[in-house]
Design a protein around this motif. Sequence first.
Motif, PDB file in Angstrom:
ATOM      1  N   LEU A  27       0.846  -1.192   0.000  1.00 18.34           N
ATOM      2  CA  LEU A  27       0.000   0.000   0.000  1.00 18.34           C
ATOM      3  C   LEU A  27       0.881   1.242   0.000  1.00 18.34           C
ATOM      4  N   LYS A  28       0.749   2.038  -1.048  1.00 18.46           N
ATOM      5  CA  LYS A  28       1.475   3.302  -1.156  1.00 18.46           C
ATOM      6  C   LYS A  28       0.528   4.414  -0.710  1.00 18.46           C
ATOM      7  N   TRP A  29       0.960   5.178   0.279  1.00 25.45           N
ATOM      8  CA  TRP A  29       0.079   6.206   0.842  1.00 25.45           C
ATOM      9  C   TRP A  29      -0.359   7.187  -0.232  1.00 25.45           C
ATOM     10  N   PRO A  30      -1.662   7.568  -0.226  1.00 27.56           N
ATOM     11  CA  PRO A  30      -2.651   7.094   0.742  1.00 27.56           C
ATOM     12  C   PRO A  30      -3.365   5.809   0.338  1.00 27.56           C
ATOM     13  N   PRO A  64       2.193  16.469  10.012  1.00 27.93           N
ATOM     14  CA  PRO A  64       1.122  15.541   9.622  1.00 27.93           C
ATOM     15  C   PRO A  64       0.466  15.998   8.319  1.00 27.93           C
ATOM     16  N   ILE A  65       0.287  15.064   7.385  1.00 30.97           N
ATOM     17  CA  ILE A  65      -0.295  15.368   6.079  1.00 30.97           C
ATOM     18  C   ILE A  65      -1.593  14.579   5.932  1.00 30.97           C
ATOM     19  N   SER A  66      -2.699  15.287   5.749  1.00 31.34           N
ATOM     20  CA  SER A  66      -3.993  14.616   5.628  1.00 31.34           C
ATOM     21  C   SER A  66      -4.306  14.211   4.195  1.00 31.34           C
ATOM     22  N   SER A  67      -3.788  14.953   3.221  1.00 30.27           N
ATOM     23  CA  SER A  67      -4.019  14.596   1.821  1.00 30.27           C
ATOM     24  C   SER A  67      -2.921  15.198   0.971  1.00 30.27           C
ATOM     25  N   GLY A  68      -2.668  14.587  -0.149  1.00 32.33           N
ATOM     26  CA  GLY A  68      -1.631  15.083  -1.040  1.00 32.33           C
ATOM     27  C   GLY A  68      -1.193  13.999  -1.995  1.00 32.33           C
ATOM     28  N   GLY A  72      -3.445  -1.177  -8.784  1.00 36.09           N
ATOM     29  CA  GLY A  72      -4.783  -0.607  -8.681  1.00 36.09           C
ATOM     30  C   GLY A  72      -4.772   0.650  -7.843  1.00 36.09           C
ATOM     31  N   GLY A  73      -5.932   1.249  -7.739  1.00 35.26           N
ATOM     32  CA  GLY A  73      -6.053   2.476  -6.972  1.00 35.26           C
ATOM     33  C   GLY A  73      -7.436   2.625  -6.379  1.00 35.26           C
ATOM     34  N   ILE A  74      -7.523   3.517  -5.421  1.00 33.10           N
ATOM     35  CA  ILE A  74      -8.769   3.767  -4.700  1.00 33.10           C
ATOM     36  C   ILE A  74      -8.996   5.270  -4.642  1.00 33.10           C
ATOM     37  N   ILE A  75     -10.218   5.684  -4.862  1.00 35.34           N
ATOM     38  CA  ILE A  75     -10.582   7.089  -4.720  1.00 35.34           C
ATOM     39  C   ILE A  75     -11.800   7.161  -3.804  1.00 35.34           C
ATOM     40  N   VAL A  76     -11.733   8.010  -2.791  1.00 31.39           N
ATOM     41  CA  VAL A  76     -12.818   8.138  -1.817  1.00 31.39           C
ATOM     42  C   VAL A  76     -13.400   9.541  -1.912  1.00 31.39           C
ATOM     43  N   ARG A 122      -3.371  10.408   9.065  1.00 29.89           N
ATOM     44  CA  ARG A 122      -2.459  11.358   8.428  1.00 29.89           C
ATOM     45  C   ARG A 122      -1.047  10.784   8.350  1.00 29.89           C
ATOM     46  N   LEU A 123      -0.383  11.051   7.233  1.00 32.50           N
ATOM     47  CA  LEU A 123       1.001  10.633   7.066  1.00 32.50           C
ATOM     48  C   LEU A 123       1.901  11.560   7.876  1.00 32.50           C
ATOM     49  N   LEU A 124       2.792  10.990   8.666  1.00 28.91           N
ATOM     50  CA  LEU A 124       3.704  11.777   9.496  1.00 28.91           C
ATOM     51  C   LEU A 124       5.049  11.867   8.789  1.00 28.91           C
TER      52      LEU A 124
END
Length: 224
Positions: free
Chosen positions: A89-92, A210-214, A103-107, A199-201
């Motif tokens: 799993l590659k963030w996010p 902390p990164i919530s999206s990007g 594959g990929g996921i979009i929310v 969040r990614l630290l």
Amino acid sequence: MIGEIHRFDTVTSTQEAARLLISEGRAKAGDVVLADSQTAGRGRFGREWRSPIGGLYATFLLEDGTLLPLSAGVAVALALERFGLKPGLKWPNDIVIDKKKLGGIIVEKVGDIAVVGIGINLSTAPLKGSTCALEHGVMIDRDTLLEAIRAELEAEREEGEVLASYLSRSVTIGLRISVKRGNLPPLFGIARGIDEEGRLLVETGLGIVPISSGDCFHLLSRGG
């Protein structure tokens, strides 16, 4: 909450089809939108996702949750592991094998419904730098995989379990990365972990950010 599967031969994207069905009152939480192909499939930030016949292209309508982007990634990984694959799993929420995108996921959200689009390359890898299950010697029936993902999404997991499962499959933690966040300058640092909010630290010269999206890019060297 098991609902109806809305099946289509071709759609622009299952995300758009799901939005339309919800707006017309024809779809609800628990339903799935499934298509054989998409003419305008898209990933995060509007990126193209080529969707020829032979892949899984589905949108799951779910109740919203804090860690949903991560729990969706865990669910897809667990489902693929049932077939003998070892995805990372590659963030996010990219699904990768050997540094190539499987594959990929979009929310997204429509009202109080989370619209979770999932695309998995099963028999072809249509984009440069991508891969498919067949390249790894695994033939997967699309509908069987759909039900496996659905079951994993429906499984109840504590937030701590979601985080632990995600981290154990992460290919991002420990790497030097850059993160693009809209119009802000890119952030460079070392991915050190994920907090309880998903969040990614990122460790930078100024401390942990902390990164919530990007948009996360893996750089060549590992962090110290």
